[in-house]
Scaffold this motif. Structure first.
Motif, mmCIF file in Angstrom:
data_model
loop_
_atom_site.group_PDB
_atom_site.id
_atom_site.type_symbol
_atom_site.label_atom_id
_atom_site.label_comp_id
_atom_site.label_asym_id
_atom_site.label_seq_id
_atom_site.Cartn_x
_atom_site.Cartn_y
_atom_site.Cartn_z
ATOM 1 N N LEU A 1 0.828 -1.202 0.000
ATOM 2 C CA LEU A 1 0.000 0.000 0.000
ATOM 3 C C LEU A 1 0.865 1.256 0.000
ATOM 4 O O LEU A 1 0.613 2.201 -0.746
ATOM 5 N N PHE A 2 1.902 1.255 0.843
ATOM 6 C CA PHE A 2 2.839 2.372 0.911
ATOM 7 C C PHE A 2 4.194 1.878 0.410
ATOM 8 O O PHE A 2 4.941 1.221 1.143
ATOM 9 N N PRO A 3 4.519 2.125 -0.851
ATOM 10 C CA PRO A 3 5.691 1.499 -1.482
ATOM 11 C C PRO A 3 7.020 1.839 -0.822
ATOM 12 O O PRO A 3 7.976 1.068 -0.930
ATOM 13 N N THR A 4 7.106 2.978 -0.131
ATOM 14 C CA THR A 4 8.356 3.316 0.541
ATOM 15 C C THR A 4 8.415 2.724 1.943
ATOM 16 O O THR A 4 9.461 2.781 2.598
ATOM 17 N N GLY A 5 7.295 2.179 2.414
ATOM 18 C CA GLY A 5 7.220 1.651 3.769
ATOM 19 C C GLY A 5 6.868 2.694 4.800
ATOM 20 O O GLY A 5 6.740 2.386 5.991
ATOM 21 N N ASN B 1 -3.455 -5.499 9.919
ATOM 22 C CA ASN B 1 -3.138 -6.829 10.433
ATOM 23 C C ASN B 1 -1.632 -7.017 10.472
ATOM 24 O O ASN B 1 -0.944 -6.792 9.476
ATOM 25 N N LEU B 2 -1.135 -7.394 11.649
ATOM 26 C CA LEU B 2 0.302 -7.625 11.847
ATOM 27 C C LEU B 2 1.120 -6.417 11.406
ATOM 28 O O LEU B 2 2.186 -6.534 10.784
ATOM 29 N N GLY B 3 0.573 -5.229 11.706
ATOM 30 C CA GLY B 3 1.276 -3.998 11.407
ATOM 31 C C GLY B 3 1.186 -3.540 9.966
ATOM 32 O O GLY B 3 1.804 -2.534 9.597
#
Length: 400
Positions: free
Chosen positions: A188-192, A367-369
């Motif tokens: 979802l957030f490609p850079t993390g 889920n799981l961060g």
């Protein structure tokens, strides 16, 4: 003198949401254009009237804006539990380029109607009266979309009382569900990160939320780049320096997201990512002269498409806005008024755009961060404007 004849291709000209495009049944295209490649691109460019150095598309079906320079190819779906395959092409106005990298959320509203009318959906799935649930496989992004198409006496209902800001006349409402626009295997957030810093020469260091939901999108705060979020098309599109700044932000964001390997590649990826800037809810006057009150909306949003400020809002960008709005910590979520940030993550956002307002719902889970978007919903409308055959000179084959 040799006379050049014209090729006639069955086609339908449709409005979907706040966009217009030429719709084709895949089987009606010339054989060489039924598969991806140069022949297909050249055919669609000629249909739309591109590339046009005058940027008017006078000799084609395009309307000289990103909202009206579009083509759709549909076919019976070969995907289990789906009715129709939907392929979208965003056609550059002044360049010989068809961008297949993303979806058009607005034209999605017309896909179900076309599919029913053109017998691409099994008759058993179409009620005599009621709502036809059309399961769409979006080929560009490999995602499922569900369109709720009203039916009366076995026919698609197009006329009605549903009003959509950015469209002059009312039509029948079509509810659209974008199912898992980011599935569990996607990032979802490609850079993390929920927020990143973009260091851009001649622009500065600005905060950005970069998200893959509906369409890759870069969100920046309006105040960080010298705007309010209430600007009109004229404010931005008549300012070459502003357009250059937005394109630079888009290119650096695309690089950060991993969509391109070097900045020059952004010139060949015009449709994605989108660049969107946002501001807090504010009173403003939209294009039609109607007043939008800050009490009606959660935030103000302005989005650019194909290098220009959009006259309303792209449907795919609306998916991104809704998704980012319900995830605490994003730039979008931080700006929302009305305590939406404290609501359950099964909510909606109402935002203001140049033509009015739009309400979009999103369901998110963590889920799981890891964040996922389960579904995004919105209402649009669609109408057939013309059906018959589109004509192009046979010289397109020489290019192909």
């Amino acid at each position: 003198m040799d006379y050049i004849t014209q090729l006639k291709i069955p086609a339908t000209y449709m409005r979907g949401g706040t966009s217009k495009g030429v719709f084709f049944n895949l089987q009606d295209l010339p054989k060489q254009a039924q598969a991806p490649g140069k022949a297909r691109d050249d055919l669609l460019l000629r249909v739309i009237g591109s590339p046009d150095p005058y940027e008017k598309q006078i000799d084609g079906m395009g309307g000289a804006s990103s909202s009206t320079s579009k083509a759709v190819i549909l076919s019976k779906s070969d995907k289990a539990e789906h009715d129709v395959n939907y392929l979208f092409g965003q056609i550059s106005i002044d360049k010989p380029k068809v961008d297949w990298s993303g979806n058009c959320g607005n034209l999605t509203a017309a896909v179900g109607s076309f599919a029913v009318t053109n017998q691409l959906v099994d008759n058993s799935r179409i009620p005599q009266n009621g709502i036809a649930i059309i399961r769409i496989w979006q080929e560009n992004i490999q995602k499922s979309i569900v369109a709720h198409v009203p039916i009366q006496n076995g026919q698609v209902v197009e006329c009605g009382h549903f009003e959509l800001d950015g469209v002059t006349f009312p039509s029948a409402e079509i509810k659209i569900e974008f199912i898992q626009p980011v599935d569990a295997s996607d990032i979802l957030f490609p850079t993390g990160n929920l927020v990143d810093q973009l260091d851009i020469p001649d622009v500065g260091s600005i905060s950005a939320t970069m998200i893959n939901a509906g369409i890759p999108t870069i969100f920046v705060n309006a105040v960080d780049i010298g705007y309010l979020g209430t600007e009109s098309q004229e404010n931005i599109n008549n300012d070459p320096a502003a357009l250059q700044k937005f394109e630079k932000i888009r290119a650096y964001g695309a690089l950060k997201m991993g969509l391109i390997e070097n900045l020059d590649e952004a010139n060949n990826r015009l449709h994605t990512p989108k660049i969107v800037y946002i501001g807090p809810s504010t009173d403003y006057q939209c294009t039609s002269g109607k007043q939008v009150s800050k009490n009606q909306i959660d935030l103000c949003v302005r989005a650019l498409s194909m290098g220009k400020l959009h006259h309303a809002m792209m449907g795919t960008a609306a998916v991104s806005i809704a998704s980012a709005s319900v995830i605490q910590g994003t730039i979008v979520n931080q700006l929302i008024t009305g305590n939406l940030a404290e609501k359950a993550r099964h909510s909606y956002v109402v935002f203001g755009h140049p033509s009015g307002t739009l309400k979009v719902g999103a369901q998110a889970a963590k889920n799981l961060g890891k964040w996922t978007i389960e579904k995004v919903t919105m209402s649009r409308s669609a109408r057939v404007l013309m059906e018959g055959k589109v004509l192009i000179p046979h010289t397109w084959e020489q290019k192909a």
